[in-house]
Design an enzyme around this catalytic site. Structure first.
Site, PDB file in Angstrom:
ATOM      1  N   ASP A 181       0.837  -1.202   0.000  1.00 47.96           N
ATOM      2  CA  ASP A 181       0.000   0.000   0.000  1.00 47.96           C
ATOM      3  C   ASP A 181       0.875   1.256   0.000  1.00 47.96           C
ATOM      4  OD1 ASP A 181      -2.616   0.966  -0.029  1.00 47.96           O
ATOM      5  OD2 ASP A 181      -3.221  -0.358   1.607  1.00 47.96           O
ATOM      6  N   TRP A 215      -3.233   3.297  -5.826  1.00 50.66           N
ATOM      7  CA  TRP A 215      -4.542   3.771  -6.316  1.00 50.66           C
ATOM      8  C   TRP A 215      -4.414   4.691  -7.535  1.00 50.66           C
ATOM      9  CZ3 TRP A 215      -2.714   6.112  -1.645  1.00 50.66           C
ATOM     10  CH2 TRP A 215      -2.664   5.211  -0.591  1.00 50.66           C
ATOM     11  N   GLY A 216      -3.349   4.518  -8.315  1.00 43.88           N
ATOM     12  CA  GLY A 216      -3.123   5.378  -9.478  1.00 43.88           C
ATOM     13  C   GLY A 216      -2.189   6.533  -9.189  1.00 43.88           C
ATOM     14  N   ASP A 236     -10.232   2.570  -3.913  1.00 41.29           N
ATOM     15  CA  ASP A 236     -10.871   1.311  -3.510  1.00 41.29           C
ATOM     16  C   ASP A 236     -12.233   1.146  -4.186  1.00 41.29           C
ATOM     17  OD1 ASP A 236      -8.674   1.152  -1.935  1.00 41.29           O
ATOM     18  OD2 ASP A 236      -9.735   1.077  -0.029  1.00 41.29           O
TER      19      ASP A 236
HETATM   20  C1  GLA Z   1      -6.101   0.645   1.052  1.00 40.63           C
HETATM   21  C2  GLA Z   1      -6.167  -0.384  -0.066  1.00 40.63           C
HETATM   22  C3  GLA Z   1      -7.225  -1.413   0.276  1.00 40.63           C
HETATM   23  C4  GLA Z   1      -6.908  -2.072   1.603  1.00 40.63           C
HETATM   24  C5  GLA Z   1      -6.781  -1.006   2.666  1.00 40.63           C
HETATM   25  C6  GLA Z   1      -6.275  -1.540   3.983  1.00 40.63           C
HETATM   26  O1  GLA Z   1      -7.258   1.395   1.134  1.00 40.63           O
HETATM   27  O2  GLA Z   1      -6.448   0.247  -1.276  1.00 40.63           O
HETATM   28  O3  GLA Z   1      -7.324  -2.385  -0.750  1.00 40.63           O
HETATM   29  O4  GLA Z   1      -5.708  -2.808   1.495  1.00 40.63           O
HETATM   30  O5  GLA Z   1      -5.862   0.022   2.293  1.00 40.63           O
HETATM   31  O6  GLA Z   1      -6.276  -0.511   4.930  1.00 40.63           O
END
Ligand code: GLA
Length: 536
Positions: A181, A215-216, A236
Site C-alpha cells: 500500500d 490507487w493510481g 478502492d
Molecule cells: C487501502 C487499499 C485497500 C486495503 C486497505 C487496507 O485502502 O487500497 O485495498 O488494502 O488500504 O487498509
C-alpha cells in the site's frame, strides 16, 4: 471511521479520475519524459516486465483477499484458514485461484530490534505457520504491507527505512505475493520507494508477486512493469462490506483507459472484485466478472467464500470467462464504441486466433446491439462462429455481424472465431506447494515427496524443466508424466547431513517446446528435517 479516512486522504478523488490532472504526483523517474495526464504508452515505453526475470504472473494473478468484505476487524487466522478451505471446496482452486492471505488484518508489529513479529493473538500459528497451511493445500500465500511509515489504518508498521529487513521477513514467512500500500508516505518518491522494495525482495531471495497499491498515484503504469507485476489504477472499489455498483463501473471505465500498458507480467489492477457481495444482482456479478476478464485484470475475489450461493460460484468458476482473462497474449480489451448506455468492448485478440468481445448495458430496460465485424477490424464478409461465454453455446457461422440482446446491468460476453472450437488455455492447479520430509536415522536415507500439477485448461502441458544447478546437493528433482498432469518427484539423500532443518525453493520453468523460451515459472518449497547427524 475507515470511510472518513479514505475520503479525507484524498485517495478516492485521485484514483477515480485516472490520468486526469487530479493525480497530483509525477514520480521522479518519469517527470522529464511524460506529460501529467498520460493514459497511453509514450514512445519508448519499456515493454520488459520484471516478470521476465522471475517468470511470475505472466497471466493475471488469481486469488482472494479479505478487504472488500471484511475490512480489518474480523481478519484472523481462523478466517483465512476457513476461506482457504472454501476456496478448495467450492472448486475455485480448480478454476485457477491460488493466492490467499490476510490484507490489513493486523498481522504483525515491529519489535524493539526492528524486526517484524507475528501478532500471535490473531495468528496463533505465526505467519509462517499460516503460510505452511496454505501451501499444503496447493494454494499460494499472500501478505500485505505498506511502503510508508505505517499501513493505512495506522495499526501496522510500514516498510519505510526497513525495506530489506521486512522483505526478508516476508520471504521467511514464505509469502508468494505481497500487496504494498501507499499510505503514510508523505515526502517519499513513489517510483524510487517501490524500486527499493523490489531490490530488497530480490535480495531476500524469494520471488514474490509484487502488487503495488497506490490507487493510481504516481502513474504506476508508466514505470512499475519493470519492478513489479501489477498495480492498482484506482481508488478502492468499495468500503468494506458495502459493494457499490456505480463506483465499480466508474473504476472499470477508468481502468479501461490504461489498456495500452498491460501485458504479460505487468497488469493494471482495478481492485479486488465485489462479485458475490451483498447488494449486487446476479447480472451485476456476471458483468463485473466479465469486465475484469475482458481487461485481463488480476482476479482477486473479495466476497465471503464460506457463504456463496450457486450462482456466485458458477460465475467465479466460469472457465470460459477465465480463459479470456488468462489468455497468454495478455492483451487488455478496451471500449471501441459507447453511446452512454451500451458499450462495446473489443481489442482483445486471444492466442488461438479468436477474439473476445463484450457488450455492457447500463440502461433500464433491454437493449439490442448489432456488432458489425468491421467495427472489430474484421472483414464484413468474414464468417465467424460466436461462442456465448455464459450460456456456453456456439452459433454460426455468421457473416457481417451478430446481434446481442442484453438486460439491465448485464453483459453479452462472446468469443468470435473462424473455427468452431474455443480452447481453454492452461489453468495450473497444484495438489500442494510444500513437500515436508523428516529423516529420523543416523544412517543415510533416501526420501521422496511429490508435487503434482494439473492443467485444468484444454491442452496438454508443455514440458517443465528444473535446473539441477539451482538445487542444493541433498535434493534431486525429476519431472514425470505427460498430457495434462506432471509430477515433480523430489528425492532427498541425507548422507552426510548434519542434524537440523533444511529448505529449498524449487523453480520449474515451463518451456516453449519450439523456441525453448521459458513461458512461466512455478515455485514450491521443500522442507527437510534431519533428526540426527547422518553418516556418509
Ligand atoms: C487501502 C487499499 C485497500 C486495503 C486497505 C487496507 O485502502 O487500497 O485495498 O488494502 O488500504 O487498509
Amino acid at each position: 471511521m475507515k470511510i472518513h479516512r479514505l475520503f479525507s486522504s484524498g485517495r478516492i478523488l485521485a484514483g477515480a479520475f485516472v490520468g486526469v490532472a487530479a493525480a497530483a504526483f509525477v514520480p521522479a523517474l518519469t517527470m522529464l519524459a511524460t506529460p501529467r495526464s498520460q493514459t497511453s504508452p509514450p514512445q519508448g515505453f519499456p515493454r520488459t516486465a520484471h516478470a521476465e526475470v522471475d517468470g511470475l504472473a505472466l497471466t493475471p494473478p488469481m486469488g482472494w483477499y479479505p478487504w472488500n468484505m471484511f475490512g480489518e476487524e474480523p481478519q484472523n487466522e481462523t478466517l483465512i484458514r476457513e476461506i482457504a478451505d472454501a476456496l478448495v471446496a467450492s472448486g475455485m482452486k480448480d478454476a485457477g485461484y491460488a493466492y490467499v492471505g490476510p490484507d490489513e488484518g493486523i498481522c504483525f508489529s515491529r519489535g524493539a530490534d526492528g524486526k517484524l513479529t507475528t501478532n500471535l493473538e490473531r495468528y496463533p500459528s505465526g505467519l509462517k505457520g499460516l503460510g505452511d497451511f496454505i501451501h499444503a493445500k496447493g494454494l499460494k500465500y499472500a501478505l500485505y504491507t505498506d511502503a510508508g511509515t505505517k499501513t493505512c489504518s495506522g495499526a501496522m508498521p510500514g516498510t519505510k527505512d526497513y525495506e530489506f529487513e521486512d522483505m526478508k521477513a516476508f520471504a521467511d514467512w514464505r509469502a508468494d505475493y505481497i500487496k504494498i500500500d501507499w499510505c503514510n508516505s508523505t515526502g517519499q518518491v513513489i517510483a524510487d520507494t517501490y524500486s527499493i522494495l523490489a531490490k530488497a525482495q530480490r535480495a531476500a531471495g524469494r520471488p514474490i508477486v509484487h502488487s503495488l497499491c497506490s490507487w493510481g498515484d504516481g502513474y504506476p503504469w508508466l514505470w512499475a512493469g519493470a519492478i513489479g507485476h501489477m498495480w492498482r489504477t484506482t481508488a478502492d472499489i468499495c468500503a468494506p462490506g458495502k459493494a457499490d455498483w456505480a463506483r465499480a463501473m466508474r473504476i472499470a471505465f477508468a481502468n479501461e483507459k490504461l489498456h495500452g500498458f498491460a501485458g504479460p507480467g505487468r497488469w493494471n489492477d482495478p481492485d479486488m472484485m465485489i462479485v458475490g457481495m451483498p447488494g449486487l444482482t446476479e447480472a451485476q456479478n456476471r458483468s463485473l466478472f466479465s469486465l475484469w476478464c475482458m481487461m485481463a485484470s488480476p482476479l482477486m475475489a473479495g466476497n465471503d467464500l464460506r457463504a456463496m450461493d450457486k450462482s456466485t460460484v458458477d460465475i467465479l468458476t466460469n472457465l470460459e470467462a477465465i480463459a479470456v482473462d488468462q489468455d497468454p497474449l495478455g492483451v487488455q480489451g478496451r471500449v471501441v464504441w459507447n453511446d452512454g448506455n451500451v458499450s462495446l468492448w473489443a481489442g482483445k485478440p486471444l492466442a488461438d486466433g479468436s477474439q473476445a468481445v463484450l457488450v455492457l448495458y447500463q440502461g433500464k430496460s433491454r437493449a439490442e446491439k448489432k456488432i458489425y465485424w468491421e467495427e472489430l477490424g474484421l472483414r464484413a464478409s468474414d464468417e465467424l462462429y460466436v461462442r456465448d461465454l455464459w450460456s456456453h453455446e456456439t452459433s454460426g457461422p455468421h457473416a457481417g455481424g451478430f446481434t446481442a440482446s442484453v438486460g439491465p446491468d448485464d453483459v453479452a460476453f462472446l468469443r468470435l472465431s473462424k473455427k468452431s472450437e474455443f480452447p481453454i488455455p492452461p489453468i495450473i492447479v497444484a495438489d500442494t506447494y510444500l513437500v515436508s520430509l523428516r529423516a529420523a536415522s543416523s544412517r543415510p536415507e533416501v526420501l521422496k515427496g511429490t508435487v503434482a500439477v494439473t492443467n485444468k485448461g484444454g491442452a496438454d502441458l508443455p514440458p517443465w524443466r528444473v535446473d539441477p544447478e539451482s538445487l542444493p546437493p541433498w535434493l534431486a528433482v525429476a519431472v514425470e508424466g505427460r498430457g495434462k498432469v506432471r509430477s515433480f518427484v523430489n528425492t532427498v539423500s541425507t548422507a552426510g547431513l548434519k542434524k537440523g532443518r533444511y529448505h529449498a525453493l524449487v523453480r520449474a520453468d515451463n518451456v516453449d517446446p519450439v523456441s525453448g523460451k521459458p513461458l512461466s515459472a512455478l515455485y514450491y518449497d521443500v522442507d527437510l528435517e534431519v533428526a540426527r547427524n547422518v553418516r556418509r
